[in-house]
Design a protein around this motif. Structure first.
Motif, PDB file in Angstrom:
ATOM      1  N   UNK A  11       0.853  -0.659  -0.226  1.00 40.56           N
ATOM      2  CA  UNK A  11       0.205   0.120  -0.028  1.00 40.56           C
ATOM      3  C   UNK A  11       0.496   1.340  -0.130  1.00 40.56           C
ATOM      4  N   UNK A  12       0.375   2.433  -0.653  1.00 38.17           N
ATOM      5  CA  UNK A  12       1.088   3.956  -0.895  1.00 38.17           C
ATOM      6  C   UNK A  12       1.716   4.129   0.982  1.00 38.17           C
ATOM      7  N   UNK A  13       0.474   3.808   2.167  1.00 33.69           N
ATOM      8  CA  UNK A  13       1.558   4.579   3.355  1.00 33.69           C
ATOM      9  C   UNK A  13       0.803   3.076   4.075  1.00 33.69           C
ATOM     10  N   UNK A  14       1.215   3.191   5.612  1.00 36.09           N
ATOM     11  CA  UNK A  14       0.499   2.104   6.155  1.00 36.09           C
ATOM     12  C   UNK A  14      -0.890   2.628   7.120  1.00 36.09           C
ATOM     13  N   UNK A  15      -1.472   1.701   7.259  1.00 37.05           N
ATOM     14  CA  UNK A  15      -3.035   2.260   8.098  1.00 37.05           C
ATOM     15  C   UNK A  15      -2.181   2.059   9.913  1.00 37.05           C
ATOM     16  N   UNK A  16      -2.334   3.363  10.428  1.00 40.76           N
ATOM     17  CA  UNK A  16      -2.120   3.985  11.627  1.00 40.76           C
ATOM     18  C   UNK A  16      -4.041   3.256  12.570  1.00 40.76           C
ATOM     19  N   UNK A  17      -3.432   2.731  13.158  1.00 39.91           N
ATOM     20  CA  UNK A  17      -4.772   1.966  14.072  1.00 39.91           C
ATOM     21  C   UNK A  17      -4.639   0.689  14.050  1.00 39.91           C
ATOM     22  N   UNK A  18      -4.491   0.417  15.401  1.00 35.60           N
ATOM     23  CA  UNK A  18      -4.250  -1.423  15.493  1.00 35.60           C
ATOM     24  C   UNK A  18      -5.446  -2.083  16.428  1.00 35.60           C
ATOM     25  N   UNK A  19      -6.244  -1.056  17.232  1.00 37.44           N
ATOM     26  CA  UNK A  19      -7.793  -1.594  17.289  1.00 37.44           C
ATOM     27  C   UNK A  19      -8.274  -1.722  15.872  1.00 37.44           C
ATOM     28  N   UNK A  65     -11.859  10.845   4.311  1.00 37.76           N
ATOM     29  CA  UNK A  65     -10.934  10.788   4.879  1.00 37.76           C
ATOM     30  C   UNK A  65     -10.567   9.749   6.360  1.00 37.76           C
ATOM     31  N   UNK A  66     -11.008   8.941   6.562  1.00 31.77           N
ATOM     32  CA  UNK A  66     -11.044   7.881   7.847  1.00 31.77           C
ATOM     33  C   UNK A  66     -10.409   6.505   7.205  1.00 31.77           C
ATOM     34  N   UNK A  67      -9.800   6.254   6.016  1.00 35.97           N
ATOM     35  CA  UNK A  67      -9.227   6.103   5.812  1.00 35.97           C
ATOM     36  C   UNK A  67      -9.326   4.406   5.255  1.00 35.97           C
ATOM     37  N   UNK A  68     -10.731   4.206   4.649  1.00 33.13           N
ATOM     38  CA  UNK A  68     -10.802   2.889   4.458  1.00 33.13           C
ATOM     39  C   UNK A  68     -10.716   2.401   3.697  1.00 33.13           C
ATOM     40  N   UNK A  69     -10.101   2.885   2.276  1.00 27.35           N
ATOM     41  CA  UNK A  69      -9.774   2.689   1.001  1.00 27.35           C
ATOM     42  C   UNK A  69      -8.054   1.600   1.806  1.00 27.35           C
ATOM     43  N   UNK A  70      -7.083   2.524   2.417  1.00 26.55           N
ATOM     44  CA  UNK A  70      -6.031   2.758   2.743  1.00 26.55           C
ATOM     45  C   UNK A  70      -5.880   1.288   3.997  1.00 26.55           C
ATOM     46  N   UNK A  71      -6.747   0.789   4.622  1.00 28.97           N
ATOM     47  CA  UNK A  71      -7.519  -0.482   5.275  1.00 28.97           C
ATOM     48  C   UNK A  71      -7.218  -1.202   4.417  1.00 28.97           C
ATOM     49  N   UNK A  72      -8.226  -1.698   3.264  1.00 26.17           N
ATOM     50  CA  UNK A  72      -8.568  -2.184   2.912  1.00 26.17           C
ATOM     51  C   UNK A  72      -7.458  -3.217   1.555  1.00 26.17           C
ATOM     52  N   UNK A  73      -6.367  -1.789   1.460  1.00 20.88           N
ATOM     53  CA  UNK A  73      -5.004  -1.780   0.702  1.00 20.88           C
ATOM     54  C   UNK A  73      -3.827  -2.803   1.961  1.00 20.88           C
ATOM     55  N   UNK A  74      -4.264  -1.814   2.684  1.00 18.19           N
ATOM     56  CA  UNK A  74      -3.337  -2.789   3.934  1.00 18.19           C
ATOM     57  C   UNK A  74      -3.147  -4.081   4.094  1.00 18.19           C
ATOM     58  N   UNK A  75      -4.767  -4.559   4.520  1.00 17.05           N
ATOM     59  CA  UNK A  75      -5.450  -5.370   4.680  1.00 17.05           C
ATOM     60  C   UNK A  75      -4.825  -7.355   4.036  1.00 17.05           C
ATOM     61  N   UNK A  76      -4.676  -6.537   2.561  1.00 12.89           N
ATOM     62  CA  UNK A  76      -4.610  -7.157   1.328  1.00 12.89           C
ATOM     63  C   UNK A  76      -2.817  -7.237   1.125  1.00 12.89           C
ATOM     64  N   UNK A  77      -2.152  -6.901   1.611  1.00  5.46           N
ATOM     65  CA  UNK A  77      -0.595  -6.582   1.634  1.00  5.46           C
ATOM     66  C   UNK A  77      -0.432  -7.859   2.977  1.00  5.46           C
ATOM     67  N   UNK A  78      -0.890  -7.346   4.211  1.00  2.00           N
ATOM     68  CA  UNK A  78      -0.455  -8.327   5.110  1.00  2.00           C
ATOM     69  C   UNK A  78      -1.429  -9.928   4.990  1.00  2.00           C
ATOM     70  N   UNK A  79      -2.571  -9.934   4.267  1.00  2.00           N
ATOM     71  CA  UNK A  79      -2.792 -11.887   3.876  1.00  2.00           C
ATOM     72  C   UNK A  79      -1.366 -11.759   2.419  1.00  2.00           C
ATOM     73  N   UNK A  80      -0.933 -10.995   2.316  1.00  2.00           N
ATOM     74  CA  UNK A  80      -0.685 -11.945   0.970  1.00  2.00           C
ATOM     75  C   UNK A  80      -1.422 -11.853  -0.478  1.00  2.00           C
TER      76      UNK A  80
END
Length: 297
Positions: free
Chosen positions: A32-40, A62-77
């Protein structure tokens, strides 16, 4: 790191090792272009996906919905398939269409078909803009049967790794309420508005050379606009984190902060009265005489 965080991160790591991506889809596994910041929120989303659930991310701009989705896909490979809904999105644009190749009619698979075949993460952007024909396709792939029926061709069982992550904003033009049957197929996360600490992490990640004083003012500008939007004084047009980030990138190249913020924030509204309010807010945070050296080291 908390014990709970270590546990779900270890499970995600094992998931990546046990579920490899086919060669045809490897090009879609992208950082993703930037990490998602929000552990919970990450914990909630990751544990749901580990259990095979689909996610619906709701919330304001601006709540980071798409950034979170892209980070999740990257985390799960997993490979990513982005599906943006609009008034012309129909079943064929999701499933696929007939095409003529090698003197015969073949199926050119759409993003949902490819996602089903290769075990991808399908990001359903602005899902509340989907019309009925597209929603009928989603009903089929999101329910417990996990089968995509391609008329005239075959029934495609969804790969075990396939997940869908829907995103939706409230109150955008062209949106509508999701029906109960569709919502029941998701676990829903209501995304929180970004706070000062989260914004600081985002800006420092993207702009490590930003001055502390400038960072404080940029964050303050966004939070001021967020407060005015929540109170109904302005629309959310100028509450644009992407625009603010783009403005800072132009400042890095030497553009004056005043002109940069005008392009990235102020000019996003075309209502003269609202523009005056936004300009007043900007003026309290970004002095007219600021230059690049006032923002970056």
């Amino acid at each position: 790191m908390s014990e709970c965080k270590r546990e779900w991160m270890e499970q995600v790591r094992r998931y990546r090792e046990q579920h490899l991506v086919s060669a045809e889809a490897k090009s879609r596994v992208m950082p993703p272009p930037i990490p998602y910041f929000g552990d919970e929120i990450l914990e909630m989303a990751a544990t749901a996906l580990l259990q095979g659930e689909n996610l619906l991310l709701t919330g304001g701009k601006a709540t980071g919905k798409n950034i979170l989705a892209e980070n999740l896909a990257w985390m799960f490979g997993r490979p990513v398939y982005n599906i943006s809904f609009h008034v012309n999105t129909d079943s064929s644009s999701l499933i696929g269409t007939d095409t003529f190749s090698d003197n015969q009619v073949k199926l050119r698979r759409g993003p949902v078909s490819q996602c089903a075949m290769y075990g991808g993460f399908g990001i359903l952007d602005e899902i509340n803009m989907a019309k009925n024909e597209a929603v009928s396709v989603l009903h089929a792939v999101l329910d417990h049967r996990r089968i995509l029926d391609i008329p005239g061709y075959e029934k495609v069982p969804l790969a075990e790794e396939t997940r869908f992550i829907g995103t939706m904003n409230y109150g955008y033009a062209g949106t509508r309420e999701l029906n109960e049957a569709l919502v029941s197929r998701f676990l829903v996360i209501d995304m929180p508005e970004p706070e000062e600490d989260t914004l600081a992490q985002v800006f420092l990640h993207l702009f490590p050379k930003i001055r502390t004083s400038a960072l404080k003012q940029v964050i303050g500008l966004f939070l001021d606009l967020q407060a005015k939007a929540s109170h109904g004084e302005i629309t959310t047009r100028t509450l644009d984190l992407r625009g603010l980030i783009g403005a800072l990138r132009t400042v890095e190249l030497g553009l004056s902060p005043k002109k940069a913020v005008a392009m990235g924030v102020t000019n996003k509204t075309f209502d003269l009265f609202e523009k005056e309010i936004v300009e007043d807010v900007v003026r309290t945070r970004i002095p007219d005489d600021w230059g690049r050296e006032d923002v970056f080291e």
